[in-house]
Write a protein that holds these residues in place. Structure first.
Motif, PDB file in Angstrom:
ATOM      1  N   ARG A  59     -10.588 -22.534  16.790  1.00  0.00           N
ATOM      2  CA  ARG A  59      -9.103 -22.262  17.131  1.00  0.00           C
ATOM      3  C   ARG A  59      -8.742 -20.900  17.592  1.00  0.00           C
ATOM      4  O   ARG A  59      -9.411 -19.706  17.036  1.00  0.00           O
ATOM      5  N   ARG A  61      -5.408 -18.614  17.022  1.00  0.00           N
ATOM      6  CA  ARG A  61      -3.971 -18.732  16.697  1.00  0.00           C
ATOM      7  C   ARG A  61      -3.453 -17.488  17.095  1.00  0.00           C
ATOM      8  O   ARG A  61      -3.900 -16.468  16.810  1.00  0.00           O
ATOM      9  N   THR A  96       1.706 -26.506  22.817  1.00  0.00           N
ATOM     10  CA  THR A  96       0.936 -26.498  21.781  1.00  0.00           C
ATOM     11  C   THR A  96       0.341 -28.100  21.507  1.00  0.00           C
ATOM     12  O   THR A  96      -0.764 -28.206  21.692  1.00  0.00           O
ATOM     13  N   GLY A 101      -3.128 -28.738  19.725  1.00  0.00           N
ATOM     14  CA  GLY A 101      -3.089 -27.938  18.887  1.00  0.00           C
ATOM     15  C   GLY A 101      -1.904 -28.128  17.888  1.00  0.00           C
ATOM     16  O   GLY A 101      -1.273 -29.258  17.949  1.00  0.00           O
ATOM     17  N   CYS A 103       1.689 -26.168  15.443  1.00  0.00           N
ATOM     18  CA  CYS A 103       2.620 -24.833  15.282  1.00  0.00           C
ATOM     19  C   CYS A 103       3.536 -25.469  14.114  1.00  0.00           C
ATOM     20  O   CYS A 103       3.626 -26.362  13.860  1.00  0.00           O
ATOM     21  N   TRP A 116       3.924 -19.686  14.172  1.00  0.00           N
ATOM     22  CA  TRP A 116       2.616 -19.815  14.561  1.00  0.00           C
ATOM     23  C   TRP A 116       2.245 -21.065  15.316  1.00  0.00           C
ATOM     24  O   TRP A 116       2.784 -21.873  15.262  1.00  0.00           O
ATOM     25  N   ALA A 118      -1.616 -22.583  16.747  1.00  0.00           N
ATOM     26  CA  ALA A 118      -3.100 -22.753  17.122  1.00  0.00           C
ATOM     27  C   ALA A 118      -3.483 -23.671  17.783  1.00  0.00           C
ATOM     28  O   ALA A 118      -3.124 -24.642  17.823  1.00  0.00           O
TER      29      ALA A 118
END
Length: 124
Positions: A59, A61, A96, A101, A103, A116, A118
């Motif tokens: 990943r 990030r 995301t 991904g 977040c 954040w 990723a």
């Protein structure tokens, strides 16, 4: 903001792990939105921010930390029709999710927050 994007792009280009161009473009847009959000909404209580970029576990990030205690709700739920803020965070959430991904927002020990995202390095 262009300097930050160029710095992150250059940093990632020097890493042994390949970051697909689509993932890189998504992460750069996400990072821009997170930094803009921190500057726009947290600057009064948090004149400095921190930016983290990490590769690992398949990943990529990115995270932005500020000292403001407000936890934005845009990542947790869809806005109502009269909601006029949080569009940048909704974009982060959408990008995301589209990439497969995750977040989130986390509180820091000092009372601020880290937002954040990723993204997987391989297609979802």
């Amino acid at each position: 903001m262009p300097r930050l994007r160029h710095a992150v792009r250059d940093l990632l280009a020097r890493q042994p792990t390949h970051v697909p161009d689509e993932t890189l473009q998504g992460v750069l847009l996400i990072l821009s939105e997170l930094v803009t959000n921190a500057v726009r909404h947290a600057a009064l209580l948090s004149p400095t921010i921190g930016v983290e970029v990490a590769l690992g576990g398949g990943r990529l990030r990115v995270a932005v930390e500020d000292g403001h205690p407000y936890r934005p709700k845009a990542l947790a739920a869809e806005p109502t029709g009269d909601h006029t803020g949080g569009r940048g965070l909704l974009l982060v959430k959408a990008l995301t999710a589209e990439a497969g991904g995750v977040c989130d927002v986390e509180q820091t020990g000092a009372g601020g927050k880290v937002i954040w995202a990723a993204l997987p390095l391989a297609a979802a």
